[in-house]
Motif scaffolding. Sequence first.
Motif, PDB file in Angstrom:
ATOM      1  N   LEU A 265       0.862 -16.561   2.683  1.00  0.00           N
ATOM      2  CA  LEU A 265       1.425 -15.220   2.808  1.00  0.00           C
ATOM      3  C   LEU A 265       2.934 -15.229   2.580  1.00  0.00           C
ATOM      4  O   LEU A 265       3.468 -14.444   1.784  1.00  0.00           O
ATOM      5  CB  LEU A 265       1.119 -14.646   4.190  1.00  0.00           C
ATOM      6  CG  LEU A 265       1.829 -13.335   4.539  1.00  0.00           C
ATOM      7  CD1 LEU A 265       1.372 -12.207   3.634  1.00  0.00           C
ATOM      8  CD2 LEU A 265       1.625 -12.974   6.007  1.00  0.00           C
ATOM      9  N   LEU A 266       3.632 -16.124   3.275  1.00  0.00           N
ATOM     10  CA  LEU A 266       5.088 -16.152   3.199  1.00  0.00           C
ATOM     11  C   LEU A 266       5.563 -16.540   1.803  1.00  0.00           C
ATOM     12  O   LEU A 266       6.547 -15.976   1.296  1.00  0.00           O
ATOM     13  CB  LEU A 266       5.649 -17.110   4.246  1.00  0.00           C
ATOM     14  CG  LEU A 266       5.382 -16.706   5.707  1.00  0.00           C
ATOM     15  CD1 LEU A 266       5.724 -17.853   6.651  1.00  0.00           C
ATOM     16  CD2 LEU A 266       6.159 -15.462   6.082  1.00  0.00           C
ATOM     17  N   SER A 267       4.867 -17.456   1.178  1.00  0.00           N
ATOM     18  CA  SER A 267       5.240 -17.852  -0.183  1.00  0.00           C
ATOM     19  C   SER A 267       4.982 -16.718  -1.170  1.00  0.00           C
ATOM     20  O   SER A 267       5.747 -16.518  -2.118  1.00  0.00           O
ATOM     21  CB  SER A 267       4.461 -19.108  -0.595  1.00  0.00           C
ATOM     22  OG  SER A 267       4.785 -20.195   0.253  1.00  0.00           O
ATOM     23  N   THR A 268       3.919 -15.946  -0.940  1.00  0.00           N
ATOM     24  CA  THR A 268       3.633 -14.794  -1.798  1.00  0.00           C
ATOM     25  C   THR A 268       4.699 -13.721  -1.647  1.00  0.00           C
ATOM     26  O   THR A 268       5.152 -13.120  -2.638  1.00  0.00           O
ATOM     27  CB  THR A 268       2.248 -14.214  -1.471  1.00  0.00           C
ATOM     28  OG1 THR A 268       1.259 -15.238  -1.622  1.00  0.00           O
ATOM     29  CG2 THR A 268       1.905 -13.056  -2.398  1.00  0.00           C
ATOM     30  N   VAL A 269       5.122 -13.485  -0.405  1.00  0.00           N
ATOM     31  CA  VAL A 269       6.181 -12.492  -0.177  1.00  0.00           C
ATOM     32  C   VAL A 269       7.483 -12.948  -0.819  1.00  0.00           C
ATOM     33  O   VAL A 269       8.250 -12.132  -1.349  1.00  0.00           O
ATOM     34  CB  VAL A 269       6.351 -12.217   1.327  1.00  0.00           C
ATOM     35  CG1 VAL A 269       7.576 -11.356   1.598  1.00  0.00           C
ATOM     36  CG2 VAL A 269       5.102 -11.532   1.871  1.00  0.00           C
ATOM     37  N   ASN A 270       7.752 -14.253  -0.813  1.00  0.00           N
ATOM     38  CA  ASN A 270       8.917 -14.782  -1.509  1.00  0.00           C
ATOM     39  C   ASN A 270       8.838 -14.428  -2.995  1.00  0.00           C
ATOM     40  O   ASN A 270       9.814 -13.955  -3.594  1.00  0.00           O
ATOM     41  CB  ASN A 270       8.982 -16.301  -1.323  1.00  0.00           C
ATOM     42  CG  ASN A 270      10.231 -16.927  -1.927  1.00  0.00           C
ATOM     43  OD1 ASN A 270      11.088 -16.259  -2.492  1.00  0.00           O
ATOM     44  ND2 ASN A 270      10.340 -18.241  -1.807  1.00  0.00           N
TER      45      ASN A 270
ATOM     46  N   ARG B 185       0.375  -2.912  -7.620  1.00  0.00           N
ATOM     47  CA  ARG B 185      -0.848  -2.597  -6.878  1.00  0.00           C
ATOM     48  C   ARG B 185      -2.023  -2.264  -7.794  1.00  0.00           C
ATOM     49  O   ARG B 185      -3.181  -2.317  -7.382  1.00  0.00           O
ATOM     50  CB  ARG B 185      -0.599  -1.422  -5.920  1.00  0.00           C
ATOM     51  CG  ARG B 185       0.339  -1.736  -4.775  1.00  0.00           C
ATOM     52  CD  ARG B 185       0.367  -0.616  -3.743  1.00  0.00           C
ATOM     53  NE  ARG B 185       1.415  -0.846  -2.764  1.00  0.00           N
ATOM     54  CZ  ARG B 185       2.626  -0.300  -2.810  1.00  0.00           C
ATOM     55  NH1 ARG B 185       2.934   0.526  -3.809  1.00  0.00           N
ATOM     56  NH2 ARG B 185       3.520  -0.562  -1.895  1.00  0.00           N
ATOM     57  N   LEU B 186      -1.739  -1.908  -9.038  1.00  0.00           N
ATOM     58  CA  LEU B 186      -2.791  -1.534  -9.986  1.00  0.00           C
ATOM     59  C   LEU B 186      -3.285  -2.713 -10.816  1.00  0.00           C
ATOM     60  O   LEU B 186      -4.295  -2.598 -11.524  1.00  0.00           O
ATOM     61  CB  LEU B 186      -2.273  -0.446 -10.944  1.00  0.00           C
ATOM     62  CG  LEU B 186      -1.791   0.853 -10.291  1.00  0.00           C
ATOM     63  CD1 LEU B 186      -1.206   1.779 -11.350  1.00  0.00           C
ATOM     64  CD2 LEU B 186      -2.926   1.525  -9.534  1.00  0.00           C
ATOM     65  N   GLY B 187      -2.582  -3.830 -10.735  1.00  0.00           N
ATOM     66  CA  GLY B 187      -2.899  -4.955 -11.600  1.00  0.00           C
ATOM     67  C   GLY B 187      -3.381  -6.171 -10.848  1.00  0.00           C
ATOM     68  O   GLY B 187      -3.691  -6.128  -9.650  1.00  0.00           O
TER      69      GLY B 187
ATOM     70  N   ALA C 261      -0.489  -9.237   0.787  1.00  0.00           N
ATOM     71  CA  ALA C 261       0.951  -9.375   1.022  1.00  0.00           C
ATOM     72  C   ALA C 261       1.716  -8.188   0.464  1.00  0.00           C
ATOM     73  O   ALA C 261       2.654  -7.680   1.088  1.00  0.00           O
ATOM     74  CB  ALA C 261       1.457 -10.671   0.402  1.00  0.00           C
ATOM     75  N   LEU C 262       1.326  -7.720  -0.709  1.00  0.00           N
ATOM     76  CA  LEU C 262       1.985  -6.562  -1.311  1.00  0.00           C
ATOM     77  C   LEU C 262       1.731  -5.305  -0.495  1.00  0.00           C
ATOM     78  O   LEU C 262       2.651  -4.517  -0.236  1.00  0.00           O
ATOM     79  CB  LEU C 262       1.495  -6.371  -2.748  1.00  0.00           C
ATOM     80  CG  LEU C 262       2.048  -5.171  -3.520  1.00  0.00           C
ATOM     81  CD1 LEU C 262       3.569  -5.228  -3.607  1.00  0.00           C
ATOM     82  CD2 LEU C 262       1.437  -5.103  -4.908  1.00  0.00           C
ATOM     83  N   LYS C 263       0.500  -5.111  -0.071  1.00  0.00           N
ATOM     84  CA  LYS C 263       0.181  -3.927   0.745  1.00  0.00           C
ATOM     85  C   LYS C 263       0.940  -3.953   2.068  1.00  0.00           C
ATOM     86  O   LYS C 263       1.396  -2.926   2.568  1.00  0.00           O
ATOM     87  CB  LYS C 263      -1.323  -3.861   1.005  1.00  0.00           C
ATOM     88  CG  LYS C 263      -2.167  -3.566  -0.228  1.00  0.00           C
ATOM     89  CD  LYS C 263      -3.643  -3.499   0.139  1.00  0.00           C
ATOM     90  CE  LYS C 263      -4.502  -3.099  -1.056  1.00  0.00           C
ATOM     91  NZ  LYS C 263      -4.541  -4.140  -2.087  1.00  0.00           N
ATOM     92  N   LEU C 264       1.066  -5.163   2.634  1.00  0.00           N
ATOM     93  CA  LEU C 264       1.706  -5.299   3.943  1.00  0.00           C
ATOM     94  C   LEU C 264       3.213  -5.100   3.865  1.00  0.00           C
ATOM     95  O   LEU C 264       3.803  -4.471   4.747  1.00  0.00           O
ATOM     96  CB  LEU C 264       1.392  -6.688   4.516  1.00  0.00           C
ATOM     97  CG  LEU C 264       1.937  -7.013   5.909  1.00  0.00           C
ATOM     98  CD1 LEU C 264       1.263  -6.150   6.961  1.00  0.00           C
ATOM     99  CD2 LEU C 264       1.706  -8.490   6.219  1.00  0.00           C
ATOM    100  N   THR C 265       3.850  -5.609   2.804  1.00  0.00           N
ATOM    101  CA  THR C 265       5.314  -5.660   2.770  1.00  0.00           C
ATOM    102  C   THR C 265       5.948  -4.864   1.633  1.00  0.00           C
ATOM    103  O   THR C 265       7.168  -4.732   1.593  1.00  0.00           O
ATOM    104  CB  THR C 265       5.795  -7.119   2.643  1.00  0.00           C
ATOM    105  OG1 THR C 265       5.378  -7.650   1.368  1.00  0.00           O
ATOM    106  CG2 THR C 265       5.230  -7.979   3.750  1.00  0.00           C
ATOM    107  N   GLY C 266       5.137  -4.340   0.730  1.00  0.00           N
ATOM    108  CA  GLY C 266       5.687  -3.682  -0.453  1.00  0.00           C
ATOM    109  C   GLY C 266       6.626  -2.536  -0.150  1.00  0.00           C
ATOM    110  O   GLY C 266       7.697  -2.411  -0.755  1.00  0.00           O
TER     111      GLY C 266
END
Length: 290
Positions: free
Chosen positions: A179-184, A208-210, A216-221
Amino acid sequence: MSTVLGFVGVGVMGEGMCRNLLQKCGLPVHVADVQAENVARLAAQGAVASSVRALRETAHTVFLSLPSIDQVEEVCLGADPLVAPGGTVKTVVDMSTSDVPRTRALAERLAALGVRFLDAPVARSREAANNGTLLITVGGPADLFESVAPWLRCMGSDVMHCGDVGAGQVVKIMNNMVLLSTVNALAEAMAIAEAAGVDKALLASVLRLGSADSFALKLTGERLATDVFPEKLFPAAYALKDLKLALGLAQASGITATVAQATATLLDAACARGYAMNYYPVIYRLLRKE
Protein backbone atom coordinates in the motif's frame (compact mmCIF):
# COMPACT_ATOMS: atom_id res chain seq x y z
CA MET A 1 -20.24 -17.10 34.76
CA SER A 2 -20.43 -15.00 31.59
CA THR A 3 -17.27 -14.47 29.58
CA VAL A 4 -15.93 -10.94 30.01
CA LEU A 5 -14.07 -9.34 27.14
CA GLY A 6 -11.48 -6.61 27.60
CA PHE A 7 -10.23 -4.03 25.11
CA VAL A 8 -7.08 -1.94 25.63
CA GLY A 9 -6.42 0.97 23.27
CA VAL A 10 -9.46 2.73 21.84
CA GLY A 11 -7.87 5.46 19.77
CA VAL A 12 -8.22 6.22 16.06
CA MET A 13 -8.79 2.60 15.01
CA GLY A 14 -9.53 0.92 18.32
CA GLU A 15 -12.57 3.02 19.18
CA GLY A 16 -14.54 1.90 16.14
CA MET A 17 -13.36 -1.68 16.53
CA CYS A 18 -14.38 -1.78 20.17
CA ARG A 19 -17.74 -0.16 19.43
CA ASN A 20 -18.57 -2.86 16.90
CA LEU A 21 -17.47 -5.58 19.30
CA LEU A 22 -19.61 -4.06 22.04
CA GLN A 23 -22.69 -3.76 19.84
CA LYS A 24 -22.49 -7.22 18.28
CA CYS A 25 -20.87 -9.71 20.66
CA GLY A 26 -23.59 -9.91 23.33
CA LEU A 27 -21.03 -9.99 26.14
CA PRO A 28 -19.72 -7.45 28.66
CA VAL A 29 -16.80 -5.44 27.24
CA HIS A 30 -14.47 -3.70 29.70
CA VAL A 31 -12.39 -0.90 28.15
CA ALA A 32 -9.07 0.73 29.11
CA ASP A 33 -7.10 3.54 27.47
CA VAL A 34 -4.60 6.18 28.55
CA GLN A 35 -7.09 8.82 27.30
CA ALA A 36 -10.07 8.91 29.67
CA GLU A 37 -12.27 10.66 27.10
CA ASN A 38 -11.88 7.74 24.69
CA VAL A 39 -13.15 5.35 27.35
CA ALA A 40 -15.98 7.70 28.31
CA ARG A 41 -17.40 7.71 24.77
CA LEU A 42 -17.64 3.93 24.78
CA ALA A 43 -18.93 3.79 28.34
CA ALA A 44 -21.80 6.01 27.22
CA GLN A 45 -22.68 3.24 24.75
CA GLY A 46 -22.61 0.43 27.28
CA ALA A 47 -18.97 -0.51 27.78
CA VAL A 48 -17.53 -0.80 31.28
CA ALA A 49 -14.81 1.77 31.99
CA SER A 50 -11.79 -0.06 33.33
CA SER A 51 -7.99 -0.10 33.62
CA VAL A 52 -5.29 -2.62 32.78
CA ARG A 53 -5.02 -3.49 36.46
CA ALA A 54 -8.77 -4.10 36.73
CA LEU A 55 -8.85 -6.14 33.52
CA ARG A 56 -6.24 -8.44 35.02
CA GLU A 57 -8.84 -9.50 37.60
CA THR A 58 -12.07 -9.38 35.55
CA ALA A 59 -11.52 -10.11 31.84
CA HIS A 60 -11.00 -13.52 30.23
CA THR A 61 -10.08 -12.54 26.64
CA VAL A 62 -8.42 -9.16 26.06
CA PHE A 63 -7.97 -7.41 22.71
CA LEU A 64 -5.14 -4.88 22.26
CA SER A 65 -5.03 -2.04 19.72
CA LEU A 66 -1.83 -0.15 20.47
CA PRO A 67 0.80 1.85 18.55
CA SER A 68 3.59 -0.75 18.56
CA ILE A 69 5.07 -3.84 20.19
CA ASP A 70 6.64 -1.58 22.84
CA GLN A 71 3.21 -0.73 24.25
CA VAL A 72 1.97 -4.29 23.77
CA GLU A 73 4.82 -5.72 25.84
CA GLU A 74 4.38 -3.04 28.50
CA VAL A 75 0.65 -3.67 28.83
CA CYS A 76 1.04 -7.45 28.95
CA LEU A 77 4.11 -7.82 31.17
CA GLY A 78 5.18 -4.35 32.33
CA ALA A 79 5.22 -2.68 35.73
CA ASP A 80 1.47 -3.16 36.24
CA PRO A 81 0.83 -6.09 33.90
CA LEU A 82 -2.33 -7.37 32.31
CA VAL A 83 -1.07 -10.92 32.78
CA ALA A 84 0.02 -12.13 36.21
CA PRO A 85 -0.30 -15.29 38.32
CA GLY A 86 -3.79 -15.56 39.77
CA GLY A 87 -5.33 -13.27 37.17
CA THR A 88 -8.40 -14.07 35.09
CA VAL A 89 -6.92 -13.34 31.65
CA LYS A 90 -6.60 -16.54 29.60
CA THR A 91 -6.26 -15.19 26.05
CA VAL A 92 -4.58 -12.09 24.62
CA VAL A 93 -5.35 -10.97 21.06
CA ASP A 94 -2.93 -8.34 19.73
CA MET A 95 -4.66 -6.34 16.97
CA SER A 96 -1.77 -3.88 16.72
CA THR A 97 0.81 -3.99 13.94
CA SER A 98 3.79 -5.42 15.78
CA ASP A 99 7.35 -6.64 15.24
CA VAL A 100 7.27 -10.34 14.24
CA PRO A 101 10.18 -11.79 16.31
CA ARG A 102 9.07 -9.87 19.40
CA THR A 103 5.47 -11.00 18.85
CA ARG A 104 6.59 -14.62 18.81
CA ALA A 105 8.76 -14.10 21.90
CA LEU A 106 5.84 -12.48 23.72
CA ALA A 107 3.59 -15.43 22.89
CA GLU A 108 6.16 -17.77 24.46
CA ARG A 109 6.43 -15.64 27.59
CA LEU A 110 2.65 -15.56 27.96
CA ALA A 111 2.39 -19.31 27.39
CA ALA A 112 4.75 -19.82 30.33
CA LEU A 113 2.16 -18.00 32.43
CA GLY A 114 -0.70 -20.11 31.09
CA VAL A 115 -2.07 -17.47 28.71
CA ARG A 116 -2.74 -18.15 25.01
CA PHE A 117 -2.01 -15.61 22.29
CA LEU A 118 -3.16 -14.59 18.82
CA ASP A 119 -1.75 -11.84 16.64
CA ALA A 120 -4.61 -10.29 14.67
CA PRO A 121 -3.54 -7.00 13.07
CA VAL A 122 -6.08 -5.06 11.02
CA ALA A 123 -5.99 -3.52 7.55
CA ARG A 124 -8.10 -0.96 5.69
CA SER A 125 -9.17 2.45 6.92
CA ARG A 126 -10.60 4.22 9.96
CA GLU A 127 -13.95 4.18 8.13
CA ALA A 128 -13.68 0.40 7.89
CA ALA A 129 -12.97 0.23 11.62
CA ASN A 130 -16.12 2.26 12.27
CA ASN A 131 -18.18 0.16 9.85
CA GLY A 132 -16.89 -3.22 11.03
CA THR A 133 -15.44 -4.03 7.60
CA LEU A 134 -11.75 -4.44 8.44
CA LEU A 135 -9.47 -7.12 7.05
CA ILE A 136 -8.06 -9.05 10.02
CA THR A 137 -5.09 -11.38 9.47
CA VAL A 138 -4.57 -13.84 12.31
CA GLY A 139 -1.64 -15.91 13.49
CA GLY A 140 -1.84 -18.59 16.18
CA PRO A 141 -3.21 -22.04 17.00
CA ALA A 142 -6.15 -23.07 14.80
CA ASP A 143 -8.36 -24.06 17.74
CA LEU A 144 -7.82 -20.72 19.45
CA PHE A 145 -8.55 -18.90 16.20
CA GLU A 146 -11.85 -20.76 15.87
CA SER A 147 -12.90 -19.82 19.39
CA VAL A 148 -12.04 -16.13 19.00
CA ALA A 149 -13.13 -15.71 15.35
CA PRO A 150 -16.79 -14.88 16.15
CA TRP A 151 -15.63 -11.84 18.12
CA LEU A 152 -13.16 -10.84 15.42
CA ARG A 153 -16.00 -11.00 12.88
CA CYS A 154 -17.80 -8.35 14.92
CA MET A 155 -14.97 -6.02 13.86
CA GLY A 156 -14.00 -7.30 10.42
CA SER A 157 -15.77 -8.51 7.30
CA ASP A 158 -12.72 -10.56 6.23
CA VAL A 159 -11.06 -12.58 8.99
CA MET A 160 -8.25 -14.81 7.73
CA HIS A 161 -6.23 -17.41 9.62
CA CYS A 162 -2.72 -17.11 8.14
CA GLY A 163 -0.75 -19.69 10.14
CA ASP A 164 1.14 -19.91 13.41
CA VAL A 165 1.89 -17.01 15.76
CA GLY A 166 3.42 -14.12 13.83
CA ALA A 167 1.93 -15.08 10.47
CA GLY A 168 -0.87 -12.53 10.84
CA GLN A 169 1.72 -9.83 11.41
CA VAL A 170 3.76 -10.91 8.37
CA VAL A 171 0.71 -10.69 6.09
CA LYS A 172 -0.37 -7.33 7.52
CA ILE A 173 3.14 -5.87 7.21
CA MET A 174 3.37 -7.01 3.58
CA ASN A 175 -0.07 -5.48 2.94
CA ASN A 176 1.14 -2.15 4.27
CA MET A 177 4.41 -2.37 2.36
CA VAL A 178 2.51 -2.74 -0.92
CA LEU A 179 0.00 0.00 0.00
CA LEU A 180 2.64 2.52 1.06
CA SER A 181 4.82 1.84 -1.96
CA THR A 182 1.79 2.25 -4.24
CA VAL A 183 0.93 5.58 -2.63
CA ASN A 184 4.54 6.65 -3.18
CA ALA A 185 4.12 5.87 -6.89
CA LEU A 186 0.83 7.82 -6.98
CA ALA A 187 2.45 10.81 -5.28
CA GLU A 188 5.29 10.73 -7.78
CA ALA A 189 2.83 10.53 -10.70
CA MET A 190 0.86 13.52 -9.43
CA ALA A 191 3.99 15.59 -8.85
CA ILE A 192 5.28 14.78 -12.34
CA ALA A 193 1.91 15.43 -14.01
CA GLU A 194 1.50 18.76 -12.24
CA ALA A 195 5.02 19.84 -13.20
CA ALA A 196 4.18 18.92 -16.81
CA GLY A 197 1.06 21.08 -16.79
CA VAL A 198 -1.65 18.49 -16.10
CA ASP A 199 -4.01 19.01 -13.18
CA LYS A 200 -3.42 16.30 -10.58
CA ALA A 201 -7.14 16.01 -9.77
CA LEU A 202 -7.76 15.25 -13.44
CA LEU A 203 -4.99 12.68 -13.36
CA ALA A 204 -6.56 10.98 -10.32
CA SER A 205 -9.97 10.78 -12.00
CA VAL A 206 -8.50 9.32 -15.21
CA LEU A 207 -6.35 6.79 -13.33
CA ARG A 208 -9.53 5.46 -11.73
CA LEU A 209 -10.79 4.55 -15.22
CA GLY A 210 -7.71 2.63 -16.29
CA SER A 211 -5.46 -0.23 -15.30
CA ALA A 212 -3.75 1.93 -12.64
CA ASP A 213 -6.93 2.00 -10.52
CA SER A 214 -6.41 0.57 -7.04
CA PHE A 215 -7.60 0.59 -3.46
CA ALA A 216 -4.67 2.90 -2.71
CA LEU A 217 -5.93 5.41 -5.27
CA LYS A 218 -9.48 5.28 -3.93
CA LEU A 219 -8.21 5.67 -0.37
CA THR A 220 -5.75 8.52 -0.93
CA GLY A 221 -6.50 10.05 -4.33
CA GLU A 222 -8.65 12.90 -3.06
CA ARG A 223 -6.08 13.84 -0.40
CA LEU A 224 -3.28 13.79 -2.96
CA ALA A 225 -5.30 15.79 -5.46
CA THR A 226 -6.24 18.51 -2.96
CA ASP A 227 -2.96 18.52 -1.00
CA VAL A 228 -4.84 18.10 2.29
CA PHE A 229 -3.18 15.74 4.76
CA PRO A 230 -4.80 16.12 8.19
CA GLU A 231 -3.60 14.79 11.50
CA LYS A 232 -5.49 12.01 13.31
CA LEU A 233 -5.49 9.82 10.22
CA PHE A 234 -2.74 7.22 9.64
CA PRO A 235 0.32 9.46 10.10
CA ALA A 236 3.67 9.39 8.34
CA ALA A 237 5.44 8.29 11.54
CA TYR A 238 3.22 5.21 11.82
CA ALA A 239 3.66 4.43 8.13
CA LEU A 240 7.44 4.63 8.56
CA LYS A 241 7.24 2.29 11.54
CA ASP A 242 5.38 -0.28 9.45
CA LEU A 243 7.86 -0.02 6.58
CA LYS A 244 10.75 -0.52 8.99
CA LEU A 245 9.04 -3.73 10.13
CA ALA A 246 8.84 -4.83 6.48
CA LEU A 247 12.48 -3.96 5.88
CA GLY A 248 13.48 -5.91 8.97
CA LEU A 249 11.70 -9.00 7.61
CA ALA A 250 13.38 -8.47 4.23
CA GLN A 251 16.83 -8.20 5.80
CA ALA A 252 16.25 -11.34 7.87
CA SER A 253 15.30 -13.14 4.65
CA GLY A 254 18.31 -11.87 2.70
CA ILE A 255 16.07 -9.95 0.29
CA THR A 256 16.83 -6.42 -0.91
CA ALA A 257 13.52 -4.53 -0.81
CA THR A 258 14.48 -1.64 -3.08
CA VAL A 259 10.99 -0.15 -3.55
CA ALA A 260 10.11 -0.35 0.14
CA GLN A 261 13.45 1.23 1.08
CA ALA A 262 12.86 4.16 -1.26
CA THR A 263 9.43 4.75 0.26
CA ALA A 264 10.84 4.51 3.79
CA THR A 265 13.51 7.07 2.93
CA LEU A 266 10.84 9.47 1.69
CA LEU A 267 8.67 8.94 4.77
CA ASP A 268 11.69 9.51 7.00
CA ALA A 269 12.37 12.80 5.19
CA ALA A 270 8.71 13.82 5.61
CA CYS A 271 8.92 13.19 9.35
CA ALA A 272 12.14 15.21 9.55
CA ARG A 273 10.42 18.05 7.67
CA GLY A 274 7.73 18.27 10.38
CA TYR A 275 5.05 16.08 8.80
CA ALA A 276 5.34 13.13 11.21
CA MET A 277 1.73 13.37 12.40
CA ASN A 278 0.19 14.26 9.02
CA TYR A 279 -1.63 11.67 6.93
CA TYR A 280 1.16 9.71 5.24
CA PRO A 281 0.43 10.69 1.57
CA VAL A 282 1.96 14.01 2.70
CA ILE A 283 5.12 12.61 1.07
CA TYR A 284 3.72 14.29 -2.06
CA ARG A 285 4.87 17.64 -0.65
CA LEU A 286 8.48 16.48 -0.76
CA LEU A 287 8.15 15.41 -4.39
CA ARG A 288 6.38 18.32 -6.03
CA LYS A 289 8.37 20.97 -7.85
CA GLU A 290 8.27 24.19 -5.82
